[in-house]
Each structure stands twice: as C-alpha cells, then as structure tokens.
Design an enzyme around this catalytic site. Structure first.
Site, PDB file in Angstrom:
ATOM      1  N   GLU A  47       9.313  -4.415  13.430  1.00 63.19           N
ATOM      2  CA  GLU A  47       9.216  -3.240  12.569  1.00 63.19           C
ATOM      3  C   GLU A  47       7.949  -2.480  12.954  1.00 63.19           C
ATOM      4  O   GLU A  47       6.841  -3.018  12.879  1.00 63.19           O
ATOM      5  CB  GLU A  47       9.152  -3.651  11.092  1.00 63.19           C
ATOM      6  CG  GLU A  47       9.094  -2.462  10.150  1.00 63.19           C
ATOM      7  CD  GLU A  47       8.946  -2.862   8.697  1.00 63.19           C
ATOM      8  OE1 GLU A  47       9.547  -2.189   7.825  1.00 63.19           O
ATOM      9  OE2 GLU A  47       8.221  -3.840   8.422  1.00 63.19           O
ATOM     10  N   CYS A  51       9.781   0.981   3.889  1.00 63.80           N
ATOM     11  CA  CYS A  51      10.728  -0.043   4.319  1.00 63.80           C
ATOM     12  C   CYS A  51      12.144   0.494   4.444  1.00 63.80           C
ATOM     13  O   CYS A  51      13.013  -0.195   4.983  1.00 63.80           O
ATOM     14  CB  CYS A  51      10.702  -1.236   3.365  1.00 63.80           C
ATOM     15  SG  CYS A  51      11.278  -0.843   1.702  1.00 63.80           S
ATOM     16  N   PHE A  91       0.803  -1.224   0.000  1.00 67.72           N
ATOM     17  CA  PHE A  91       0.000   0.000   0.000  1.00 67.72           C
ATOM     18  C   PHE A  91       0.834   1.270   0.000  1.00 67.72           C
ATOM     19  O   PHE A  91       0.387   2.311  -0.455  1.00 67.72           O
ATOM     20  CB  PHE A  91      -0.941   0.031   1.219  1.00 67.72           C
ATOM     21  CG  PHE A  91      -0.233   0.328   2.526  1.00 67.72           C
ATOM     22  CD1 PHE A  91       0.026   1.636   2.927  1.00 67.72           C
ATOM     23  CD2 PHE A  91       0.176  -0.698   3.371  1.00 67.72           C
ATOM     24  CE1 PHE A  91       0.671   1.911   4.125  1.00 67.72           C
ATOM     25  CE2 PHE A  91       0.838  -0.433   4.560  1.00 67.72           C
ATOM     26  CZ  PHE A  91       1.079   0.878   4.940  1.00 67.72           C
ATOM     27  N   LYS A  99      -0.921  -7.470  -8.932  1.00 67.44           N
ATOM     28  CA  LYS A  99      -1.962  -7.364  -7.911  1.00 67.44           C
ATOM     29  C   LYS A  99      -1.598  -6.210  -6.984  1.00 67.44           C
ATOM     30  O   LYS A  99      -0.699  -6.325  -6.146  1.00 67.44           O
ATOM     31  CB  LYS A  99      -2.096  -8.650  -7.085  1.00 67.44           C
ATOM     32  CG  LYS A  99      -3.365  -8.639  -6.211  1.00 67.44           C
ATOM     33  CD  LYS A  99      -3.274  -9.557  -5.014  1.00 67.44           C
ATOM     34  CE  LYS A  99      -2.662  -8.875  -3.826  1.00 67.44           C
ATOM     35  NZ  LYS A  99      -3.482  -7.756  -3.263  1.00 67.44           N
ATOM     36  N   GLU A 137      -5.048  -4.137  -1.902  1.00 69.02           N
ATOM     37  CA  GLU A 137      -6.497  -3.902  -1.861  1.00 69.02           C
ATOM     38  C   GLU A 137      -6.835  -2.584  -1.170  1.00 69.02           C
ATOM     39  O   GLU A 137      -7.951  -2.071  -1.318  1.00 69.02           O
ATOM     40  CB  GLU A 137      -7.201  -5.066  -1.166  1.00 69.02           C
ATOM     41  CG  GLU A 137      -6.865  -5.247   0.308  1.00 69.02           C
ATOM     42  CD  GLU A 137      -5.552  -5.959   0.578  1.00 69.02           C
ATOM     43  OE1 GLU A 137      -5.259  -6.219   1.760  1.00 69.02           O
ATOM     44  OE2 GLU A 137      -4.815  -6.265  -0.402  1.00 69.02           O
ATOM     45  N   ARG A 138      -5.870  -2.022  -0.439  1.00 69.46           N
ATOM     46  CA  ARG A 138      -6.122  -0.752   0.255  1.00 69.46           C
ATOM     47  C   ARG A 138      -5.977   0.452  -0.674  1.00 69.46           C
ATOM     48  O   ARG A 138      -6.558   1.506  -0.407  1.00 69.46           O
ATOM     49  CB  ARG A 138      -5.151  -0.597   1.419  1.00 69.46           C
ATOM     50  CG  ARG A 138      -5.278  -1.686   2.481  1.00 69.46           C
ATOM     51  CD  ARG A 138      -4.160  -1.576   3.494  1.00 69.46           C
ATOM     52  NE  ARG A 138      -4.261  -2.557   4.561  1.00 69.46           N
ATOM     53  CZ  ARG A 138      -3.389  -2.670   5.546  1.00 69.46           C
ATOM     54  NH1 ARG A 138      -2.341  -1.867   5.599  1.00 69.46           N
ATOM     55  NH2 ARG A 138      -3.547  -3.587   6.480  1.00 69.46           N
TER      56      ARG A 138
END
Length: 404
Positions: free
Chosen positions: A284, A184, A52, A76, A79-80
């Site tokens: 994290e 990240c 996302f 893909k 979905e957010r």
C-alpha cells in the site's frame, strides 16, 4: 477536512437512532407457560485507536456508537494529530455527556499496549496500518478482547471498454489523488480491460492539471503527505517501480510549492506497465500514486483483483448491467462500487472491509456497530401456577409436558 467532519457527523446521527438496533426479541409460550426473550447489554469499557488521516471521522465512528449503547470509552488519537479529537471531547462535554463516559489517552506504543493488556477494557476498535493492526489483533486477542481491526488496502478499479470514458477518467483521478492518496479507500490501482488502456493519455493529462498546495489553499487539489518519512517512502516506491521495469508516465517527485519549500509534497504520479510481483503493487503506497495494469479480458480482471490479499474496496466502470452483476457477485472484496469510485457506505449500512483489510466479524457502524458494542442476553421464564415438584436429571425439553 470538511468531508472528514461531515462523514463523522453522519455516524453521530445514526447513533442517535440506535435504540432500534438495541431492541431484543420475545417469543411467548416456547413451552407451556414458558416465555423466552432477549435484549442487548453494553460490554462495559471499550477503547479505540485512531489513525492520522481522518482525525475527526474515525473517532466519530467509535465513541458515539459505544456511548449510546451504554458503554464508557477510552480513545487514543494518533500522536500526529491529537488536536481534532480533543476538540471533539470539548464538544461532547458542551453537549452534556457526563464526565468519564469518553476519555482520552495520548501516546504511542505504550498507550497501545496498555489498551491491549488492560483487563477492564472489553473491546478494541482500530483503524490503521497492518503492522500496528496485526500487533493489536494478536496482543488484544491474547487478552480475550472483542476486536474490529481495519487495516491496509489496495483498492482496484476495473475499467471495461464499454464504460463512459470521461466519467471513468474523472473518477479515477479524483479517487486516486484526493487526500494525497492518504486514505484506506483511495482507488490506488486500475486494471484496464482490453481497449480501455487507450484512455491512459487522457488520464495523465487530467492528473497533470491538479493543483498541489497546502491544505489551507482553497485551490489545492492535493495537499502534503503527513511527514518527511511518508514522503520518502512514497518516493522510494515510485523509484522501485522504475527499477522493476514499469513506466512512470507522470512523476510527482520533486514537486515544489513556492510558499512552502519545506513541505512534504508529492505530486500526482501515474505508473504504467505494472505487474503483480512489483513492490509498487504488493505494498500500500498511501500517497498520490496510481498504478496501472492491463489485461485482455474481464475474467482476467476479476482473477487479478481476487488474487490480491487485501479486500477493502473496489469499483467497476461499465455500461453493462450483466458485467456489473457478475463483478459484484464474483469479486472477493467487502465494498463494491458500480460506476462509483469510493463506495463507502452510509452509516445505516456498515464499513465492510474484508480479507487482510479487516480482522474481526463485526464491522464499524450500522447494525454491526451496535452489535459490536453490545452483548445479547437471553432469559427463559416459567411462571406456571403448578410448577414441577420432582427432580429432573434429563435434558430439559420445552414441550407440552414440560410443566407436569
């Protein structure tokens, strides 16, 4: 958001020149009259699973490199945030990419498992959490797929006492709290060496001045987290630090933004006195939280960073070339910055995470990206006029007598 798009377009620009990386090799007369040459062939159908936090950049790390090397692609998006990827597909259609070269599927677990299991898909690229990444690595690996899996990180900065204080503090504040810490390569952990720990009050003062607001606010330094669940998890990890004996010098919980009272905001948070066993260090956080550790010597800082299981990025702040060289040679992390807080390479290099931050052996974009989406094929030819007449059952040796 502008940086998200811009850094993605840099990879597109590199992909436009990928033909050089597709070049093979040729050697004439490896034996008398025998030539060997190689070239790179596309894998076929490849797939990408994107997170996302960079809804434009990460897909642009994936399908441009795959398409220019001759593959078709299934992407893909998270979905957010599916909208950005759909806009990218509209743009490549406008640019003239043939229908069916890049395809989009939406969904969650079932969509991921479909990509892992489908035998027509030869390779998978993934960026996201370790939970999802390890599932994809195991399931896709069982199906025999080539994979590059970028996962979680715990990026450390080592601050030496000889570093420039203003530059170091400004770099820490920007790299720890930018993008609300949801990247990240966020510099989420700082290791103060010796007297550099005395800079903590200045760091807290500068962090306090950051503006927390909606992403559409041009004055915003820190936007919201992705969801209420993410906000709750971040706040829970802040509380765990306090419960385990750390000191919260700046607490971003409970921050309010007047025009967005229901927003998922967490303000900049600085936690001192952190020890390696604490949950705020071992996990994290993925939020605007900087955890601070202190050591006496440079060697202790290197040992502490190397003991961490993650190896995405790290940085050292120093005015000593010898210290910087020692750090870059001894540190067990894939991307290293020297007075650079977020050392993400430009696309003609590769994004080289290591240890538990990356599974696979060919990284995203750059020369490794071309290699990931292609397979070498090697051809050996014999066009001698006088070909051998006898049957040979021994191991072939491409020497001077091989054609007699």
């Amino acid at each position: 958001a502008k940086g998200d798009v811009f850094r993605g377009l840099e990879v597109v620009e590199y992909a436009c020149g990928a033909a050089q990386g597709m070049m093979g090799e040729t050697v004439e007369n490896v034996g008398r009259g025998i030539d060997t040459y190689s070239y790179r062939k596309p894998l076929g159908v490849c797939a990408g699973i994107a997170p996302f936090n960079f809804p434009a950049m990460i897909p642009l790390w994936m399908f441009p490199m795959a398409a220019v090397t001759g593959n078709t692609y299934v992407i893909k998006p998270s979905e957010r945030v599916p909208g950005a990827c759909m806009r990218l597909i509209e743009l490549i259609e406008e640019a003239g990419l043939p229908p069916g070269v890049v395809n989009v599927i939406h969904g969650t677990h079932d969509a991921v498992n479909f990509i892992c299991d489908n035998q027509d898909i030869k390779a998978i690229s993934f960026v996201g959490s370790n939970t999802a990444g390890e599932h994809i690595w195991n399931r896709g690996g069982a199906a025999g797929k080539r994979m590059q899996v970028n996962m979680a990180a715990k990026n450390h900065a080592a601050i030496l006492p000889d570093a420039d204080p203003d530059h170091s503090i400004n770099a820490l504040v920007g790299a720890a709290f930018g993008a609300a810490g949801q990247r990240c390569m966020a510099l989420s952990t700082v290791v103060f060496v010796g007297e550099s720990k005395n800079w903590l009050p200045d760091l807290v003062a500068k962090a306090k001045n950051l503006v927390v607001s909606a992403g559409v606010d041009p004055k915003a330094d820190i936007g919201p987290t992705i969801s209420k669940a993410a906000k709750a998890r971040i706040e829970g990890l802040i509380q765990s630090a306090k419960d385990e004996g750390a000191t919260i010098l700046l607490d971003g919980r409970g921050v309010t933004v007047p025009d967005y009272p229901e927003g998922n905001f967490v303000g900049p948070t600085v936690i001192a006195g952190v020890k390696p066993h604490m949950k705020c260090y071992t996990e994290e956080i993925f939020g605007p939280v900087l955890v601070c550790l202190e050591v006496d010597t440079f060697e202790e800082a290197i040992d502490l960073i190397n003991a961490n299981p993650y190896g995405n990025g790290t940085a050292i702040f120093t005015n000593s070339g010898a210290a910087a060289r020692k750090f870059q040679n001894e540190i067990e992390v894939g991307m290293v910055g020297v007075n650079v807080p977020i050392p993400v390479p430009l696309p003609f290099f590769s994004f080289t995470g290591a240890k538990k931050s990356f599974y696979g052996d060919l990284h995203f974009y750059g020369r490794a990206g071309v290699q990931f989406y292609t397979q070498p094929k090697t051809i050996t030819t014999n066009w001698n006029i006088n070909l051998p007449k006898e049957i040979r059952t021994t191991m072939p040796i491409l020497g001077s007598g091989s054609t007699k």
